[in-house]
Write a protein that holds these residues in place. Sequence first.
Motif, PDB file in Angstrom:
ATOM      1  N   LYS A  49       0.439  -0.900  -0.360  1.00  0.00           N
ATOM      2  CA  LYS A  49      -0.152   0.167  -0.075  1.00  0.00           C
ATOM      3  C   LYS A  49       0.912   1.700   0.391  1.00  0.00           C
ATOM      4  N   SER A  50       2.011   1.468   1.084  1.00  0.00           N
ATOM      5  CA  SER A  50       2.682   2.315   0.448  1.00  0.00           C
ATOM      6  C   SER A  50       3.928   2.718  -0.259  1.00  0.00           C
ATOM      7  N   PHE A  51       2.958   1.766  -1.209  1.00  0.00           N
ATOM      8  CA  PHE A  51       4.227   1.983  -2.628  1.00  0.00           C
ATOM      9  C   PHE A  51       3.325   3.255  -3.827  1.00  0.00           C
ATOM     10  N   GLY A  52       1.844   2.795  -3.428  1.00  0.00           N
ATOM     11  CA  GLY A  52       0.835   3.243  -3.878  1.00  0.00           C
ATOM     12  C   GLY A  52       0.719   3.560  -5.956  1.00  0.00           C
ATOM     13  N   HIS A  53      -0.259   3.730  -6.245  1.00  0.00           N
ATOM     14  CA  HIS A  53      -0.243   3.432  -7.907  1.00  0.00           C
ATOM     15  C   HIS A  53      -1.083   4.282  -8.246  1.00  0.00           C
ATOM     16  N   LEU A  54      -0.838   5.163  -8.967  1.00  0.00           N
ATOM     17  CA  LEU A  54      -1.706   5.700 -10.096  1.00  0.00           C
ATOM     18  C   LEU A  54      -2.494   5.074 -11.599  1.00  0.00           C
ATOM     19  N   ASP A  55      -3.202   5.532 -12.212  1.00  0.00           N
ATOM     20  CA  ASP A  55      -3.107   4.906 -13.857  1.00  0.00           C
ATOM     21  C   ASP A  55      -3.113   6.185 -14.277  1.00  0.00           C
ATOM     22  N   LEU A  56      -3.084   5.592 -15.557  1.00  0.00           N
ATOM     23  CA  LEU A  56      -2.764   6.743 -16.833  1.00  0.00           C
ATOM     24  C   LEU A  56      -3.044   7.898 -16.666  1.00  0.00           C
ATOM     25  N   THR A  57      -4.733   7.159 -16.842  1.00  0.00           N
ATOM     26  CA  THR A  57      -6.349   7.747 -16.886  1.00  0.00           C
ATOM     27  C   THR A  57      -6.188   8.956 -15.833  1.00  0.00           C
ATOM     28  N   THR A  58      -5.520   8.580 -14.220  1.00  0.00           N
ATOM     29  CA  THR A  58      -5.678   9.843 -13.929  1.00  0.00           C
ATOM     30  C   THR A  58      -4.627  10.472 -13.559  1.00  0.00           C
ATOM     31  N   CYS A  59      -2.968  10.003 -13.523  1.00  0.00           N
ATOM     32  CA  CYS A  59      -2.267  10.555 -13.995  1.00  0.00           C
ATOM     33  C   CYS A  59      -2.635  12.307 -15.065  1.00  0.00           C
ATOM     34  N   GLN A  60      -3.445  11.952 -16.393  1.00  0.00           N
ATOM     35  CA  GLN A  60      -3.185  12.584 -17.494  1.00  0.00           C
ATOM     36  C   GLN A  60      -4.591  13.121 -16.857  1.00  0.00           C
ATOM     37  N   GLU A  61      -5.842  13.791 -15.625  1.00  0.00           N
ATOM     38  CA  GLU A  61      -7.245  13.987 -15.113  1.00  0.00           C
ATOM     39  C   GLU A  61      -5.807  15.479 -14.034  1.00  0.00           C
ATOM     40  N   VAL A  62      -4.940  14.889 -14.164  1.00  0.00           N
ATOM     41  CA  VAL A  62      -4.690  15.102 -12.375  1.00  0.00           C
ATOM     42  C   VAL A  62      -3.800  16.961 -13.762  1.00  0.00           C
ATOM     43  N   ILE A  63      -3.127  16.249 -14.553  1.00  0.00           N
ATOM     44  CA  ILE A  63      -2.254  17.018 -15.661  1.00  0.00           C
ATOM     45  C   ILE A  63      -3.097  18.348 -16.233  1.00  0.00           C
TER      46      ILE A  63
END
Length: 166
Positions: A49-63
């Motif tokens: 859990k401490s590693f985390g993971h954001l998929d491509l779509t979520t990263c693009q949404e934040v940007i």
Amino acid sequence: MNMSNTERLILSNQYDILAKLNPEQAAVYQRASAIIERGYCLQILELEKSFGHLDLTTCQEVIATLELHHALAISWGNLDLVTQQEINASRLTFNGYSRSQESELADYVCFLLEVDKRFPELKCPCDELSSDIAMRDKYQRMLMVWRQCPRQYKLSIQEIRNILAA
């Protein structure tokens, strides 16, 4: 996390090294080393859990959300002073994501600002970029309205209002 015995040994040794390099965190690293070494599956999931993971779509949404706020600032700055008075400039400020509910998104914003040095116009330290409430849904609604605007970096006062009201 599926690891071979060799991978477990390597990771366990890395935790042992970290314990020696960071005496104030030694107990945390020693615990992690023991979990990996002994293969305690439940606790390994906890470590994952401490590693985390954001998929491509979520990263693009934040940007896109950061770009939206950049576009709002540029568009507001291009308005004449009288028109600017219609909207308080503080409403255009990016408030960040909730650290308690959206920590992975908040961490990604900090990565983009501090490590990648993107969006320098957001002159706000990461530790101050934390909303008291979850903001993702609001930002998603704002993005939907913004994407419908024909000139995304030359917004009218009404388009700015519509985005902020989303």
